[in-house]
Design a protein around this motif. Structure first.
Motif, mmCIF file in Angstrom:
data_model
loop_
_atom_site.group_PDB
_atom_site.id
_atom_site.type_symbol
_atom_site.label_atom_id
_atom_site.label_comp_id
_atom_site.label_asym_id
_atom_site.label_seq_id
_atom_site.Cartn_x
_atom_site.Cartn_y
_atom_site.Cartn_z
ATOM 1 N N ALA A 55 -28.095 -12.151 5.956
ATOM 2 C CA ALA A 55 -28.735 -10.934 6.480
ATOM 3 C C ALA A 55 -29.604 -10.283 5.418
ATOM 4 N N GLY A 56 -29.098 -10.203 4.203
ATOM 5 C CA GLY A 56 -29.869 -9.606 3.120
ATOM 6 C C GLY A 56 -31.149 -10.366 2.839
ATOM 7 N N THR A 57 -31.062 -11.688 2.852
ATOM 8 C CA THR A 57 -32.245 -12.512 2.592
ATOM 9 C C THR A 57 -33.280 -12.335 3.694
ATOM 10 N N VAL A 58 -32.837 -12.408 4.935
ATOM 11 C CA VAL A 58 -33.764 -12.335 6.063
ATOM 12 C C VAL A 58 -34.317 -10.917 6.249
ATOM 13 N N LEU A 59 -33.427 -9.927 6.246
ATOM 14 C CA LEU A 59 -33.849 -8.562 6.565
ATOM 15 C C LEU A 59 -34.566 -7.855 5.419
ATOM 16 N N LEU A 60 -34.290 -8.250 4.172
ATOM 17 C CA LEU A 60 -34.871 -7.528 3.041
ATOM 18 C C LEU A 60 -36.035 -8.273 2.378
ATOM 19 N N ALA A 61 -36.363 -9.457 2.879
ATOM 20 C CA ALA A 61 -37.516 -10.177 2.336
ATOM 21 C C ALA A 61 -38.776 -9.363 2.629
ATOM 22 N N GLY A 62 -39.504 -9.026 1.589
ATOM 23 C CA GLY A 62 -40.730 -8.245 1.755
ATOM 24 C C GLY A 62 -40.503 -6.774 2.037
ATOM 25 N N ALA A 63 -39.266 -6.284 1.863
ATOM 26 C CA ALA A 63 -38.974 -4.870 2.125
ATOM 27 C C ALA A 63 -39.636 -3.986 1.075
ATOM 28 N N SER A 64 -39.873 -2.752 1.447
ATOM 29 C CA SER A 64 -40.490 -1.791 0.529
ATOM 30 C C SER A 64 -39.504 -1.396 -0.571
ATOM 31 N N GLY A 65 -40.051 -0.859 -1.639
ATOM 32 C CA GLY A 65 -39.213 -0.365 -2.730
ATOM 33 C C GLY A 65 -38.257 0.714 -2.258
ATOM 34 N N ALA A 66 -38.703 1.559 -1.330
ATOM 35 C CA ALA A 66 -37.847 2.633 -0.824
ATOM 36 C C ALA A 66 -36.634 2.068 -0.091
ATOM 37 N N LEU A 67 -36.842 1.063 0.750
ATOM 38 C CA LEU A 67 -35.719 0.466 1.477
ATOM 39 C C LEU A 67 -34.775 -0.242 0.518
ATOM 40 N N LEU A 68 -35.331 -0.989 -0.423
ATOM 41 C CA LEU A 68 -34.488 -1.670 -1.406
ATOM 42 C C LEU A 68 -33.683 -0.655 -2.208
ATOM 43 N N ASP A 69 -34.306 0.454 -2.579
ATOM 44 C CA ASP A 69 -33.622 1.510 -3.319
ATOM 45 C C ASP A 69 -32.468 2.080 -2.507
ATOM 46 N N ALA A 70 -32.716 2.359 -1.228
ATOM 47 C CA ALA A 70 -31.674 2.922 -0.370
ATOM 48 C C ALA A 70 -30.504 1.957 -0.211
ATOM 49 N N VAL A 71 -30.803 0.666 -0.015
ATOM 50 C CA VAL A 71 -29.742 -0.338 0.134
ATOM 51 C C VAL A 71 -28.942 -0.461 -1.159
ATOM 52 N N LEU A 72 -29.626 -0.479 -2.288
ATOM 53 C CA LEU A 72 -28.932 -0.556 -3.576
ATOM 54 C C LEU A 72 -28.061 0.680 -3.817
ATOM 55 N N ALA A 73 -28.566 1.859 -3.481
ATOM 56 C CA ALA A 73 -27.787 3.090 -3.673
ATOM 57 C C ALA A 73 -26.557 3.096 -2.774
ATOM 58 N N PHE A 74 -26.715 2.647 -1.532
ATOM 59 C CA PHE A 74 -25.584 2.543 -0.608
ATOM 60 C C PHE A 74 -24.536 1.588 -1.174
#
Length: 183
Positions: free
Chosen positions: A120-139
């Motif tokens: 899921a992480g590979t498929v859903l976060l490929a090409g994701a914005s820095g903001a989304l990656l930041d939110a996922v990492l913070a979570f």
């Protein structure tokens, strides 16, 4: 997270992570049993481990979405943690009288959660914005901190604590992180 310098996104992801973990603890304790004995199951621990292992998978997938080298490094870094989480869960289950077959089934379930999270992480976060990656990492950071402070270090708790006391630990942590981002 420090690289992107998005304190409000980090704060939002972190707060959501703490809220989810506190809600998980509340519901597992409400519908499960407190304490682990031969007749009581470690419901809260196993549910928390399941969330953590799934998040570990998502973080591995996030790493592979960023690049093969990053994914490999995260996989190596999280492998030891996942082994110890599995051992902790298995020991808690065996200590509560659960059969070996059930422990093995739950352990395989943890493995499936890790693989599902990574996919899921590979498929859903490929090409994701820095903001989304930041939110996922913070979570994920909040969930991992919760697991360590509330579930794996239970022997450090001499008296039961309230959700407010637990939340104050996380407030202190995120305030310091946000201050670091703003400097």
């Amino acid at each position: 997270m420090l690289h992107w310098r998005l304190p409000w996104i980090t704060l939002g992801g972190f707060v959501l992570g703490v809220a989810v973990m506190l809600a998980l603890k509340h519901f597992t304790e409400k519908f499960g049993q407190k304490g682990v004995t031969k007749t009581r199951r470690p419901t809260s621990l196993i549910a928390t481990l399941a969330v953590d292992i799934t998040l570990d998978g998502v973080l591995i997938g996030l790493g592979f979405a960023a690049g093969q080298k990053q994914g490999l490094l995260l996989t190596i870094a999280l492998t030891l943690e996942v082994i110890f989480l599995g051992l902790s869960g298995g020991a808690a289950l065996r200590g509560s009288g659960v059969s070996r077959g059930t422990v093995i089934a739950i352990t395989f379930g943890f493995g499936a959660l890790l693989l599902t999270g990574a996919a899921a992480g590979t498929v859903l976060l490929a090409g994701a914005s820095g903001a989304l990656l930041d939110a996922v990492l913070a979570f994920g950071l909040a969930a991992l901190l919760y697991l360590v402070t509330e579930e794996l270090l239970v022997e450090a708790h001499e008296v039961p604590e309230t959700a407010t006391q637990t939340a104050m630990f996380f407030v202190g942590f995120i305030v310091l992180l946000i201050i670091e981002m703003m400097l």
